[in-house]
Design an enzyme around this catalytic site. Structure first.
Site, mmCIF file in Angstrom:
data_model
loop_
_atom_site.group_PDB
_atom_site.id
_atom_site.type_symbol
_atom_site.label_atom_id
_atom_site.label_comp_id
_atom_site.label_asym_id
_atom_site.label_seq_id
_atom_site.Cartn_x
_atom_site.Cartn_y
_atom_site.Cartn_z
ATOM 1 N N SER A 150 -50.876 68.466 11.264
ATOM 2 C CA SER A 150 -51.278 68.878 10.152
ATOM 3 C C SER A 150 -52.945 69.051 10.278
ATOM 4 O O SER A 150 -53.277 69.711 11.209
ATOM 5 C CB SER A 150 -50.943 68.177 8.970
ATOM 6 N N ARG A 220 -52.064 65.401 -6.453
ATOM 7 C CA ARG A 220 -51.262 64.771 -5.555
ATOM 8 C C ARG A 220 -49.835 65.525 -5.756
ATOM 9 O O ARG A 220 -49.106 65.858 -4.636
ATOM 10 C CB ARG A 220 -51.094 63.077 -5.523
ATOM 11 N N ASP A 315 -40.824 73.539 7.579
ATOM 12 C CA ASP A 315 -42.172 73.557 7.023
ATOM 13 C C ASP A 315 -42.783 74.740 6.647
ATOM 14 O O ASP A 315 -43.320 75.694 7.595
ATOM 15 C CB ASP A 315 -43.184 73.043 8.432
ATOM 16 N N HIS A 348 -42.819 70.088 5.789
ATOM 17 C CA HIS A 348 -44.246 69.619 6.335
ATOM 18 C C HIS A 348 -44.239 68.043 6.984
ATOM 19 O O HIS A 348 -44.834 67.673 7.714
ATOM 20 C CB HIS A 348 -45.243 70.102 5.395
ATOM 21 N N ASP A 349 -43.546 67.312 5.914
ATOM 22 C CA ASP A 349 -43.759 66.030 6.211
ATOM 23 C C ASP A 349 -42.965 65.384 7.262
ATOM 24 O O ASP A 349 -42.952 64.410 7.755
ATOM 25 C CB ASP A 349 -43.327 65.103 4.931
#
Length: 379
Positions: A150, A220, A315, A348-349
């Site tokens: 990232s 967040r 992602d 993405h994680d």
């Protein structure tokens, strides 16, 4: 096998760090951790660059915090993909962070008060320059590899263009050479949540003894939505209701709402609001092709490293198309490039999670790096 108990270290720098903005950071410290042993030739060092809300604590645990496991502990350690029985791994916390390196929470030497809003805007390139100074202090002239996922991948890319002689391999995972307009938009919404929180006080909330928790929570929550894929959310939460029935109010009805609020609440207890603003702006500004009229191939022309790029099919924040564009630009410069596109449902994680195929790709690449080092030592 985990690397076990680790300890952070601190390096002080008296010489000011010139920043891209024209400002300078004076009298600052960097916090870092190391794992494994640096060989006599100093040729087995690997720098791991952290992403938005991570830090120098890449692997292992702390003596007094056994539950505080390094954010990439599944990747780094004895016998793992980045094997600390072979490599000397360095994790460093970037300036502007809230995890020990000099940042907005720390005292400005000019005033004796916390920097707050006066902390200068920093860029990916500024971080790389700071990391290079740390490498100098540790006596490391060339890294076997610089690696990141990232935002960390952006730093690895910047290393390859800014210090092409100082790394042999560049490992870029779930990253991009520049943010899309949609990504910049998400970052701005998150920043606006913080900036408009009444407890933010223009960035100087420390003096008021408060924390802009609501802004951090929403920031967040927005960010977390972008880290997950639609399929992952559907599988984990679907439209499940907490109580089994609609409550006909504006509290928490759905399990996904409960999850996001939990993540937001947790984040607001440990992350600094000014740091969030700084790091998301560094994300927005990164664009190595900008000074080359948008020509990414030209931006990569100065690189000398070999590359591994990894992307994940779901992602949508840093999509496989972003990685393919970088691969094409590197290939056009006749660089050695390995590319893996992992079919994973986690969005993405995925770069932080357990995936046997993904970890195998990275392991096999580092096996090649190690073979190079071992061959040269025997020569």
């Amino acid at each position: 096998m985990s690397i076990g108990i680790v300890s952070p270290q601190i390096m002080h720098f008296a010489e000011p760090l010139a920043l891209q903005s024209g400002a300078a950071l004076a009298d600052y410290v960097l916090v870092y951790e190391t794992y494994g042993t640096l060989n006599a030739e100093r040729s087995n060092a690997v720098l791991v660059c952290h992403a938005l809300n991570a830090s120098h604590h890449v692997a292992g645990v702390y003596q007094d915090e056994p539950d505080n496991v390094g954010w990439w502990d599944n990747m780094v350690g004895p016998g793992k993909s980045l094997d600390t029985d072979k490599f000397f791994v360095i994790g460093v916390n970037n300036p502007g962070s809230c995890f020990g390196s000099t940042g907005p929470m720390n005292a400005n030497p000019a005033t004796g008060k916390p920097y707050g809003a006066e902390f200068p805007v920093v860029t990916v390139e500024d971080w790389v320059n700071a990391q290079a100074r740390l490498a100098d202090a540790l006596g490391i002239q060339q890294f076997a590899a610089v690696m990141g996922g990232s935002l960390g991948g952006m730093q690895a890319l910047a290393w390859s263009t800014m210090y092409p002689e100082r790394l042999r391999h560049c490992v870029v995972i779930a990253s991009t050479s520049k943010l899309s307009a949609q990504n910049i938009a998400f970052n701005d919404v998150a920043r606006q949540a913080i900036l408009t929180d009444p407890e933010f006080h223009g960035g100087d909330f420390y003096a008021h003894g408060v924390v802009p928790k609501n802004g951090l929570r929403v920031a967040r929550m927005v960010g977390h939505i972008t880290y997950l894929s639609d399929d992952d959310m559907a599988e984990k939460f679907g439209r499940d209701l907490r109580s089994g029935e609609y409550q006909f109010g504006f509290g928490i009805d759905f399990e996904i709402e409960s999850y996001l609020r939990y993540q937001g609440d947790k984040f607001s207890t440990y992350f600094d609001a000014n740091t969030y603003l700084l790091i998301t702006k560094a994300l927005d500004y990164f664009d190595p092709a900008k000074e080359f009229g948008g020509d990414l191939a030209q931006a990569f022309a100065a690189t000398k490293a070999s590359f591994l790029l990894v992307s994940f099919t779901t992602d949508w924040r840093f999509s496989p198309e972003c990685s393919r564009e970088m691969v094409q630009a590197l290939v056009s410069n006749k660089r050695r490039v390995s590319y893996a596109e992992i079919d994973a449902p986690h969005g993405h994680d995925a770069f932080l999670l357990e995936d046997a195929r993904y970890l195998k790709v990275v392991r096999e690449y580092y096996d090649r790096v190690w073979t190079e080092i071992a061959t040269e030592e025997l020569a």
